[in-house]
Design a protein around this motif. Structure first.
Motif, mmCIF file in Angstrom:
data_model
loop_
_atom_site.group_PDB
_atom_site.id
_atom_site.type_symbol
_atom_site.label_atom_id
_atom_site.label_comp_id
_atom_site.label_asym_id
_atom_site.label_seq_id
_atom_site.Cartn_x
_atom_site.Cartn_y
_atom_site.Cartn_z
ATOM 1 N N HIS A 1 0.832 -1.203 0.000
ATOM 2 C CA HIS A 1 0.000 0.000 0.000
ATOM 3 C C HIS A 1 0.870 1.259 0.000
ATOM 4 O O HIS A 1 2.026 1.227 0.414
ATOM 5 N N SER A 2 0.263 2.347 -0.451
ATOM 6 C CA SER A 2 0.986 3.607 -0.562
ATOM 7 C C SER A 2 0.098 4.752 -0.108
ATOM 8 O O SER A 2 -1.111 4.745 -0.350
ATOM 9 N N LEU A 3 0.702 5.742 0.523
ATOM 10 C CA LEU A 3 0.004 6.984 0.866
ATOM 11 C C LEU A 3 0.068 8.001 -0.269
ATOM 12 O O LEU A 3 -0.596 9.035 -0.214
ATOM 13 N N SER A 4 0.855 7.727 -1.286
ATOM 14 C CA SER A 4 1.073 8.687 -2.375
ATOM 15 C C SER A 4 -0.223 9.053 -3.070
ATOM 16 O O SER A 4 -0.519 10.232 -3.289
ATOM 17 N N LYS A 5 -1.014 8.070 -3.458
ATOM 18 C CA LYS A 5 -2.232 8.315 -4.218
ATOM 19 C C LYS A 5 -3.390 8.656 -3.278
ATOM 20 O O LYS A 5 -4.124 9.611 -3.506
ATOM 21 N N ARG A 6 -3.546 7.847 -2.232
ATOM 22 C CA ARG A 6 -4.662 8.008 -1.315
ATOM 23 C C ARG A 6 -4.703 9.390 -0.678
ATOM 24 O O ARG A 6 -5.772 9.996 -0.533
ATOM 25 N N SER A 7 -3.534 9.904 -0.286
ATOM 26 C CA SER A 7 -3.481 11.127 0.518
ATOM 27 C C SER A 7 -2.639 12.230 -0.101
ATOM 28 O O SER A 7 -2.270 13.181 0.586
ATOM 29 N N ASN A 8 -2.316 12.101 -1.407
ATOM 30 C CA ASN A 8 -1.529 13.133 -2.103
ATOM 31 C C ASN A 8 -0.200 13.389 -1.407
ATOM 32 O O ASN A 8 0.213 14.532 -1.200
ATOM 33 N N LEU A 9 0.502 12.296 -1.069
ATOM 34 C CA LEU A 9 1.766 12.409 -0.347
ATOM 35 C C LEU A 9 2.911 11.761 -1.120
ATOM 36 O O LEU A 9 3.823 11.180 -0.522
ATOM 37 N N ALA A 10 2.875 11.863 -2.438
ATOM 38 C CA ALA A 10 3.918 11.213 -3.243
ATOM 39 C C ALA A 10 5.311 11.738 -2.893
ATOM 40 O O ALA A 10 6.292 10.992 -2.935
ATOM 41 N N GLY A 11 5.408 13.012 -2.542
ATOM 42 C CA GLY A 11 6.708 13.580 -2.220
ATOM 43 C C GLY A 11 7.216 13.211 -0.839
ATOM 44 O O GLY A 11 8.402 13.394 -0.550
ATOM 45 N N VAL A 12 6.364 12.687 0.002
ATOM 46 C CA VAL A 12 6.760 12.312 1.361
ATOM 47 C C VAL A 12 7.357 10.909 1.401
ATOM 48 O O VAL A 12 8.174 10.590 2.263
ATOM 49 N N ARG A 13 6.979 10.049 0.442
ATOM 50 C CA ARG A 13 7.540 8.710 0.275
ATOM 51 C C ARG A 13 7.304 7.813 1.486
ATOM 52 O O ARG A 13 8.189 7.548 2.286
ATOM 53 N N ALA B 1 5.124 10.073 10.839
ATOM 54 C CA ALA B 1 4.124 10.800 11.630
ATOM 55 C C ALA B 1 3.008 11.330 10.737
ATOM 56 O O ALA B 1 1.821 11.273 11.093
ATOM 57 N N ALA B 2 3.373 11.848 9.562
ATOM 58 C CA ALA B 2 2.360 12.332 8.619
ATOM 59 C C ALA B 2 1.464 11.197 8.150
ATOM 60 O O ALA B 2 0.247 11.370 7.985
ATOM 61 N N ALA B 3 2.056 10.015 7.933
ATOM 62 C CA ALA B 3 1.276 8.870 7.483
ATOM 63 C C ALA B 3 0.248 8.452 8.516
ATOM 64 O O ALA B 3 -0.871 8.034 8.168
ATOM 65 N N VAL B 4 0.606 8.524 9.789
ATOM 66 C CA VAL B 4 -0.352 8.188 10.841
ATOM 67 C C VAL B 4 -1.569 9.105 10.745
ATOM 68 O O VAL B 4 -2.729 8.647 10.784
#
Length: 384
Positions: free
Chosen positions: A237-249, A280-283
């Motif tokens: 799973h990835s947070l890039s698409k779901r939460s617009n966090l592609a740059g956070v990796r 922390a951002a992912a949480v």
């Protein structure tokens, strides 16, 4: 060269020969089309790469900037809050409960895709093959190549699902893993994940399910391979698409206890660590479903708008995807269609050959730009 120079590893002159030469990065091949657009339009609307442009929630940005975790090395497997948030998200959204010991963090999902074959070859040196969808994200094939493994594409059947029965038994015996991707990039198809899990267990092949578009499932509810048990399967799973966090990796993988434990340990030695602020951002992102619903509505509206406009402009049907945020359009010539769309609409899109030879008769349109940019393309095409 003297013996001392040889022993010291010095290099005098000349290029290294016989080694791996990276192919051109697919999206770098679009530079000429970008230049062509700027000859006719005042800006390029880039719909070629699936990179989010919409903002993440403010709470996620606050968590990213105030966690104080930048001071210390983060745990490679993931912080306890991140693993707990991933577990809670899977239970809440997909009704599967995976213990945190069977979850690990990734630096986004692309590095997981690219590095996985290498790690699995260390685990099973008697195997040398990666099975992957014949029309798919290029990194499945490239991950095999970088590991010195065989990349063997699996075709799709008439129903649009992977034709698992077509896999040669010898390839199955040699397989390190089978990749599945549902909703799929670029096609948007929904695959039969239960059938993939069953095939993998029968063949003794680990199945890795790339589920980074699961929140953008349009036909029915989102499905995960973990609904069919964790034995022999791992969801990525990835947070890039779901939460617009592609740059956070940041992303995670979850599933089979033995496979996940092996990967968690080997990734520690490789120094693969998601930065503490990113964890922390992912949480914060995983704990919030409201922003995902907002993003779903954005993508659904853009898909419908561009599908309607491109249908009217091109005179051919544009099928809406079962999931994901791409239009996958059958055309006579992918490059020719992309060029005409660049000239008339100022939009940069991807010829289907980027996703394998079987995709050469298609183009992919990523509806990732903000609404006002999508509207510019729609206006230009409608004027033609």
């Amino acid at each position: 060269m003297t013996s001392d120079a040889v022993n010291s590893g010095a290099v005098t002159s000349g290029a290294v020969t016989g080694g791996f030469v990276p192919p051109p990065y697919p999206y770098d091949r679009l530079k000429d089309l970008s230049a062509l657009i700027l000859e006719r339009h005042d800006e390029v609307v880039d719909l070629s790469i699936g990179t989010p442009f919409d903002p993440p929630p403010p709470a996620v940005i606050a968590a990213l900037s105030t966690s104080g975790t930048e001071r210390s090395y983060p745990p490679s497997v993931g912080t306890p809050p991140l693993l707990a948030a991933a577990r809670a998200w899977m239970l809440r959204r997909w009704n599967v409960d995976v213990p945190t010991a069977q979850i690990g963090a990734t630096i986004g999902s692309k590095e997981m895709v690219a590095s996985l074959p290498h790690f699995l070859r260390l685990r099973r040196p008697d195997r040398d093959t990666v099975l992957y969808p014949s029309i798919s994200y290029p990194s499945y094939e490239m991950g095999a190549t970088l590991a010195g493994a065989r990349a063997v594409p699996v075709p799709f059947g008439p129903d649009g699902r992977l034709d698992l029965a077509s896999i040669d038994p010898d390839d199955a015996r040699r397989a390190l893993l089978l990749w599945v991707n549902s909703p799929g990039n670029p096609t948007g198809q929904l695959d039969d994940l239960g059938a993939a899990a069953q095939w993998g267990r029968a063949a003794g092949v680990p199945v890795f399910s790339d589920e980074c578009y699961i929140e953008f499932t349009w036909n029915g509810r989102g499905r995960t391979i973990l609904e069919h048990g964790t034995d022999g399967v791992v969801a990525v799973h990835s947070l890039s698409k779901r939460s617009n966090l592609a740059g956070v990796r940041v992303g995670f993988y979850a599933g089979d206890a033995e496979l996940v434990d092996y990967l968690r340990e080997i990734r520690k030695h490789a120094g693969m660590m998601v930065p503490g602020p990113a964890q922390a951002a992912a949480v914060a992102a995983l704990d919030d479903d409201d922003h995902v619903e907002t993003q779903r509505n954005r993508y659904r509206g853009r898909l419908e708008l561009l599908a309607d406009v491109i249908e009217a402009w091109s005179g051919q049907p544009v099928t809406r995807p079962e999931g994901g945020f791409y239009l996958w359009i059958p055309v006579a010539d992918g490059w020719e269609f992309a060029t005409q769309l660049a000239l008339d609409g100022g939009a940069l899109v991807s010829p289907g050959e980027f996703y394998g030879p079987d995709g050469s008769g298609f183009v992919r349109v990523a509806v990732v730009q903000p609404d006002e940019k999508i509207a510019v393309v729609a206006e230009r095409l409608s004027a033609r």
